[in-house]
Scaffold this motif. Sequence first.
Motif, PDB file in Angstrom:
ATOM      1  N   LEU A   5      44.739  40.363  46.759  1.00 25.79           N
ATOM      2  CA  LEU A   5      45.857  40.205  47.672  1.00 25.79           C
ATOM      3  C   LEU A   5      46.953  39.342  47.066  1.00 25.79           C
ATOM      4  O   LEU A   5      48.040  39.259  47.607  1.00 25.79           O
ATOM      5  CB  LEU A   5      45.382  39.610  48.992  1.00 25.79           C
ATOM      6  CG  LEU A   5      44.381  40.491  49.760  1.00 25.79           C
ATOM      7  CD1 LEU A   5      43.954  39.795  51.037  1.00 25.79           C
ATOM      8  CD2 LEU A   5      44.960  41.842  50.059  1.00 25.79           C
ATOM      9  N   LEU A   6      46.644  38.703  45.964  1.00 32.34           N
ATOM     10  CA  LEU A   6      47.636  37.899  45.256  1.00 32.34           C
ATOM     11  C   LEU A   6      48.138  38.695  44.062  1.00 32.34           C
ATOM     12  O   LEU A   6      47.386  39.009  43.164  1.00 32.34           O
ATOM     13  CB  LEU A   6      47.012  36.591  44.746  1.00 32.34           C
ATOM     14  CG  LEU A   6      46.539  35.608  45.805  1.00 32.34           C
ATOM     15  CD1 LEU A   6      45.778  34.474  45.153  1.00 32.34           C
ATOM     16  CD2 LEU A   6      47.702  35.078  46.595  1.00 32.34           C
ATOM     17  N   THR A   7      49.395  39.028  44.084  1.00 36.93           N
ATOM     18  CA  THR A   7      49.973  39.774  42.978  1.00 36.93           C
ATOM     19  C   THR A   7      50.957  38.863  42.273  1.00 36.93           C
ATOM     20  O   THR A   7      51.873  38.344  42.891  1.00 36.93           O
ATOM     21  CB  THR A   7      50.669  41.045  43.483  1.00 36.93           C
ATOM     22  OG1 THR A   7      49.699  41.840  44.149  1.00 36.93           O
ATOM     23  CG2 THR A   7      51.265  41.827  42.351  1.00 36.93           C
ATOM     24  N   SER A   8      50.748  38.681  40.996  1.00 34.60           N
ATOM     25  CA  SER A   8      51.583  37.746  40.267  1.00 34.60           C
ATOM     26  C   SER A   8      52.948  38.328  39.945  1.00 34.60           C
ATOM     27  O   SER A   8      53.161  39.537  39.947  1.00 34.60           O
ATOM     28  CB  SER A   8      50.890  37.340  38.961  1.00 34.60           C
ATOM     29  OG  SER A   8      50.952  38.405  38.038  1.00 34.60           O
ATOM     30  N   TYR A   9      53.842  37.441  39.667  1.00 35.00           N
ATOM     31  CA  TYR A   9      55.176  37.815  39.220  1.00 35.00           C
ATOM     32  C   TYR A   9      55.066  38.672  37.968  1.00 35.00           C
ATOM     33  O   TYR A   9      55.801  39.643  37.811  1.00 35.00           O
ATOM     34  CB  TYR A   9      55.986  36.550  38.940  1.00 35.00           C
ATOM     35  CG  TYR A   9      57.306  36.832  38.289  1.00 35.00           C
ATOM     36  CD1 TYR A   9      58.401  37.218  39.047  1.00 35.00           C
ATOM     37  CD2 TYR A   9      57.464  36.726  36.905  1.00 35.00           C
ATOM     38  CE1 TYR A   9      59.617  37.495  38.450  1.00 35.00           C
ATOM     39  CE2 TYR A   9      58.670  37.008  36.306  1.00 35.00           C
ATOM     40  CZ  TYR A   9      59.744  37.385  37.085  1.00 35.00           C
ATOM     41  OH  TYR A   9      60.943  37.670  36.483  1.00 35.00           O
ATOM     42  N   ILE A  15      55.515  46.241  36.257  1.00 38.41           N
ATOM     43  CA  ILE A  15      55.695  47.520  36.941  1.00 38.41           C
ATOM     44  C   ILE A  15      57.177  47.835  37.103  1.00 38.41           C
ATOM     45  O   ILE A  15      57.614  48.959  36.858  1.00 38.41           O
ATOM     46  CB  ILE A  15      54.975  47.517  38.302  1.00 38.41           C
ATOM     47  CG1 ILE A  15      53.461  47.388  38.109  1.00 38.41           C
ATOM     48  CG2 ILE A  15      55.306  48.784  39.095  1.00 38.41           C
ATOM     49  CD1 ILE A  15      52.705  47.090  39.384  1.00 38.41           C
ATOM     50  N   ALA A  16      57.950  46.848  37.512  1.00 35.66           N
ATOM     51  CA  ALA A  16      59.385  47.064  37.722  1.00 35.66           C
ATOM     52  C   ALA A  16      60.096  47.473  36.436  1.00 35.66           C
ATOM     53  O   ALA A  16      61.022  48.280  36.461  1.00 35.66           O
ATOM     54  CB  ALA A  16      60.023  45.809  38.300  1.00 35.66           C
ATOM     55  N   ARG A  17      59.664  46.947  35.306  1.00 35.98           N
ATOM     56  CA  ARG A  17      60.299  47.278  34.030  1.00 35.98           C
ATOM     57  C   ARG A  17      59.818  48.603  33.447  1.00 35.98           C
ATOM     58  O   ARG A  17      60.595  49.363  32.898  1.00 35.98           O
ATOM     59  CB  ARG A  17      60.045  46.178  33.004  1.00 35.98           C
ATOM     60  CG  ARG A  17      60.793  44.907  33.271  1.00 35.98           C
ATOM     61  CD  ARG A  17      60.378  43.835  32.261  1.00 35.98           C
ATOM     62  NE  ARG A  17      60.977  42.574  32.564  1.00 35.98           N
ATOM     63  CZ  ARG A  17      62.130  42.162  32.053  1.00 35.98           C
ATOM     64  NH1 ARG A  17      62.785  42.920  31.215  1.00 35.98           N
ATOM     65  NH2 ARG A  17      62.617  40.984  32.372  1.00 35.98           N
ATOM     66  N   HIS A  18      58.531  48.877  33.549  1.00 40.73           N
ATOM     67  CA  HIS A  18      57.949  50.028  32.867  1.00 40.73           C
ATOM     68  C   HIS A  18      57.866  51.287  33.721  1.00 40.73           C
ATOM     69  O   HIS A  18      57.914  52.391  33.184  1.00 40.73           O
ATOM     70  CB  HIS A  18      56.563  49.689  32.332  1.00 40.73           C
ATOM     71  CG  HIS A  18      56.599  48.604  31.307  1.00 40.73           C
ATOM     72  ND1 HIS A  18      55.448  48.120  30.728  1.00 40.73           N
ATOM     73  CD2 HIS A  18      57.613  47.898  30.761  1.00 40.73           C
ATOM     74  CE1 HIS A  18      55.768  47.169  29.870  1.00 40.73           C
ATOM     75  NE2 HIS A  18      57.073  47.015  29.884  1.00 40.73           N
ATOM     76  N   ALA A  89      47.282  35.972  38.628  1.00 36.98           N
ATOM     77  CA  ALA A  89      47.280  35.542  40.024  1.00 36.98           C
ATOM     78  C   ALA A  89      46.570  34.214  40.186  1.00 36.98           C
ATOM     79  O   ALA A  89      46.909  33.429  41.059  1.00 36.98           O
ATOM     80  CB  ALA A  89      46.623  36.591  40.913  1.00 36.98           C
ATOM     81  N   ASP A  90      45.564  33.958  39.341  1.00 39.28           N
ATOM     82  CA  ASP A  90      44.834  32.692  39.442  1.00 39.28           C
ATOM     83  C   ASP A  90      45.436  31.593  38.566  1.00 39.28           C
ATOM     84  O   ASP A  90      44.994  30.464  38.610  1.00 39.28           O
ATOM     85  CB  ASP A  90      43.379  32.897  39.005  1.00 39.28           C
ATOM     86  CG  ASP A  90      42.583  33.612  40.083  1.00 39.28           C
ATOM     87  OD1 ASP A  90      42.973  33.519  41.261  1.00 39.28           O
ATOM     88  OD2 ASP A  90      41.590  34.270  39.741  1.00 39.28           O
ATOM     89  N   ALA A  91      46.443  31.926  37.783  1.00 40.89           N
ATOM     90  CA  ALA A  91      47.030  30.942  36.871  1.00 40.89           C
ATOM     91  C   ALA A  91      47.681  29.819  37.684  1.00 40.89           C
ATOM     92  O   ALA A  91      48.321  30.058  38.690  1.00 40.89           O
ATOM     93  CB  ALA A  91      48.065  31.605  35.962  1.00 40.89           C
ATOM     94  N   ASP A  92      47.494  28.637  37.204  1.00 38.33           N
ATOM     95  CA  ASP A  92      48.091  27.473  37.858  1.00 38.33           C
ATOM     96  C   ASP A  92      49.490  27.298  37.282  1.00 38.33           C
ATOM     97  O   ASP A  92      49.675  26.691  36.231  1.00 38.33           O
ATOM     98  CB  ASP A  92      47.230  26.240  37.604  1.00 38.33           C
ATOM     99  CG  ASP A  92      47.632  25.062  38.462  1.00 38.33           C
ATOM    100  OD1 ASP A  92      48.369  25.271  39.445  1.00 38.33           O
ATOM    101  OD2 ASP A  92      47.218  23.948  38.132  1.00 38.33           O
TER     102      ASP A  92
END
Length: 94
Positions: A5-9, A15-18, A89-92
């Motif tokens: 449910l957490l989608t990272s930047y 996806i937006a670029r490719h 998504a888990d990156a701090d």
Amino acid sequence: MSNFLLTSYHTLDTIARHCPTALSTYIVCVGRSNDVGQVTLKKYQIVDEIGDSWAKFNNNLRRLYREGVLEYHRMDDMLQITLTPDEMADADIH
């Protein structure tokens, strides 16, 4: 909260670029996924509830698969989709 449910930047940016035409499909998959990142959609749901054609949705899934953000299996009139975990998504992030 589930990793799915957490989608990272990073994922959204990729996806937006490719494959920008598939971004809305990815958002639909994330929004409908369960706690383990799986979603099953029938053909009528894609057409009636999501408002995409069956062919367009399948093409977008293929693009997303090539980007490594999900896996899917197509059966007659149903799709089984599994989102891949997003390491970022888990990156701090500070």
